[in-house]
Enzyme design. Structure first.
Site, PDB file in Angstrom:
ATOM      1  N   GLU A 440       0.826  -1.215   0.000  1.00  0.00           N
ATOM      2  CA  GLU A 440       0.000   0.000   0.000  1.00  0.00           C
ATOM      3  C   GLU A 440       0.860   1.264   0.000  1.00  0.00           C
ATOM      4  OE1 GLU A 440      -2.790  -0.676  -0.765  1.00  0.00           O
ATOM      5  OE2 GLU A 440      -3.116  -2.687  -0.001  1.00  0.00           O
ATOM      6  N   GLY A 441       1.997   1.187  -0.667  1.00  0.00           N
ATOM      7  CA  GLY A 441       2.934   2.301  -0.712  1.00  0.00           C
ATOM      8  C   GLY A 441       3.951   2.167   0.400  1.00  0.00           C
TER       9      GLY A 441
END
Length: 595
Positions: A440-441
């Site tokens: 998610e980054g």
């Protein structure tokens, strides 16, 4: 064999006594959300996570997922546990009542999510991604798509995924190659390969709804040309029954360091039928509705692992006899003293405890504000809440997952050699926690988002939503003698954060590398400042409750806060020095000298 007990008393302290639910209760649809309701939900969630999910954690890790002939089978017991999860109504907790949800606030679901992550992190990914999918579809999908897919996504009878990453591009989504070709009936044919797709295929639900970013032939290059599509595993007939298989298949599953009971898939889309979600070329903006939901959820994964690691390390330290106290035997009737007598063991345990409880306060603060953002009818209040959530999302994701990995490793260290052995469960916590800093980054990307996007946004408007409450609190308590030991460290770290903010903003105007070089240290400094503020609020509550019962609980809060202020918060001084050193030590280092 590791154990888990939901920290219900601390969760109620956070929601009922420190953060409070008054702002949320002022929203009409949440007016009946009181202590009794929250306790009922928490007690049942604790029962389910402790007795159904946690017993599957080690066995699921040992067995992992199985892939055969384009299909994935989850470990033994997962399918039955998921059915019980759905039958218990847990996927519907915060869902829109119009589509079958219970419509409860995020301040409740955030805590239940922590329990799920503590008990079985791999399991949490299946419903977690589905919840994010339903939120994104509700905000951006057409009425037709929402009516057809939302009820079963919210109820958990169908699952959802997020399909972004491709073999040649991860964070740089502008490079994606997946194609979407318009058909005469208004649908699209989606072709391409996606990798690292959590829950891309499994046997927990009858259908899986993939949300896929792709590019139409005429689209502009880069992220401006990306659109978002809904691609079902099985087509859905007019009567909502399942039809023929859509040509989207799992080509393989990844063999990972951790979360082995969560299927991580390579997905091939071979001309699969897809439906446009939102407007053309707005795919990145629409997908980030889901991405930001998932980033907060990933933060709770970090906290969940840190909590269960702490509980098991504490139990081991109390039970394990090893050596004698440096100041003389504390248990002379035993062959050795428990590990608890040793200062370094206490250092590790108190670091975990103070960070976990502080991060729980931070998560609740953001969750409460998220409820205001989503449901308030006051436009000013709604905008201010949105600003705060935007600012804090990268901090929740990165800071809490850093704490998760650090906590898991500290817990393992308390066990010594036994922590490295599978049967104790600690090494699994360390392995499972590690991915949360990446997906998610990555946390480096979160730091760049904070410093490069959130700080300068609207001439610093987001930042004021954090700075103003701290300014007001410090002014209010400047002469509070009872809080002096806590207010003074808060004032110091807050001053460092303000100074660092101005310095970075000024230097970055002339050299963007200055922001990049400071980003990770700045996010950590921001997170510690937030915890210092929240610990002051917790102490304020605890001091007022002494003498009214539960003195041990409230005294422990005050002592934990003191440990945080004196033994953890001083990290801020080093972080500040690192930030002020600037980019030169990094960027002036010649590439050839890395050899």
């Amino acid at each position: 064999m590791p154990t888990y007990k939901a920290p219900l008393r601390d969760m109620m302290f956070v929601l009922d006594e420190v953060i409070g639910t008054s702002r949320v209760q002022s929203i009409p649809q949440f007016s009946e959300v009181n202590r009794d309701l929250i306790e009922a939900v928490f007690n049942e969630s604790a029962r389910f996570t402790e007795t159904v999910l946690h017993p599957l954690n080690q066995s699921g890790d040992k067995e992992g997922c199985h892939w055969h002939d384009h299909a994935v089978t989850t470990p033994k017991g997962f399918k039955e546990a998921y059915k019980a999860f759905v039958d218990g109504g847990w996927p519907t907790l915060t869902g829109n009542a119009e589509y079958g949800g219970q419509g409860l606030p995020n301040v409740i679901s955030m805590m239940t999510e922590e329990m799920i992550c503590s008990s079985n992190l791999a399991f949490s990914l299946y419903p977690g991604l589905t919840r994010g999918s339903s939120i994104m579809l509700e905000r951006h999908g057409s009425k037709e798509l929402k009516d057809k897919y939302l009820p079963k996504l919210i109820q958990g009878t169908w699952a959802g995924t997020m399909c972004l990453t491709e073999p040649h591009c991860g964070t740089d989504l502008g490079l994606l190659r997946t194609k979407a070709e318009l058909q005469s009936d208004g649908t699209y044919r989606i072709s391409g390969t996606k990798i690292f797709i959590s829950s891309g295929d499994h046997d927990l639900t009858d259908n899986i709804i993939h949300f896929v970013i792709a590019r139409t032939p005429e689209a502009a290059p880069g992220i401006k040309g990306i659109s978002l599509f809904l691609v079902p595993k099985f087509m859905v007939n007019e009567d909502d029954s399942l039809g023929e298989r859509n040509p989207v298949f799992c080509a393989s599953i990844e063999h990972k360091m951790g979360i082995k009971a969560s299927s991580t898939c390579v997905m091939n889309f071979d001309g699969a039928v897809g439906y446009l979600v939102g407007d053309l070329y707005k795919g990145i903006n629409n997908m980030f509705t889901m991405m930001n939901t998932e980033r907060i959820g990933v933060g709770m994964q970090g906290l969940g692992i840190a909590e269960v690691a702490y509980q098991n390390a504490l139990a081991y330290a109390r039970d394990r006899l090893q050596g004698r106290s440096l100041t003389g035997p504390k248990y002379p009737d035993k062959p050795a003293d428990p590990l608890m007598v040793h200062p370094d063991i206490r250092r590790m345990l108190l670091t975990m405890k103070s960070m976990n409880e502080g991060c729980r306060l931070l998560a609740a603060w953001v969750a409460e504000t998220l409820d205001v953002m989503e449901h308030s009818s006051d436009p000013v209040q709604k905008q201010e809440a949105e600003d705060f959530v935007q600012l804090m999302t990268p901090i929740i994701k990165a800071f809490l997952t850093d704490v998760g990995t650090e906590g898991a490793n500290l817990g393992l260290q308390v066990f010594g050699g036994h922590g490295y052995i599978h049967e104790w469960g600690m090494e699994q916590f360390a392995r499972d926690a590690r991915i949360a800093q990446i997906y998610e980054g990555t946390n480096g990307v979160q730091a760049l988002d904070l410093i490069g996007r959130k700080l300068p946004a609207h001439a610093g408007r987001f930042l004021r939503r954090f700075f103003h409450p701290l300014d007001a609190y410090l002014t209010q308590h400047a002469t509070n003698i009872d809080l002096a030991d806590f207010i003074q460290p808060l004032a110091k770290v807050y001053g460092r954060l303000q100074h660092a903010t101005v310095t970075i903003a000024t230097k970055a105007l002339g050299n963007a590398d200055e922001a990049g070089a400071a980003a990770t240290d700045y996010l950590r400094l921001f997170g510690l400042t937030a915890l210092a503020y929240l610990w002051c609020r917790a102490v304020e509550v605890a001091q007022a409750k002494i003498g009214q019962g539960e003195d041990d609980f409230y005294e422990a809060k005050i002592h934990t806060a003191r440990f945080f202020m004196t033994k953890v918060l001083p990290q801020s001084s080093a972080l500040f020095s690192q930030i002020m050193a600037g980019a030169k030590p990094l960027m002036n280092f010649d590439d050839k000298h890395f050899g």
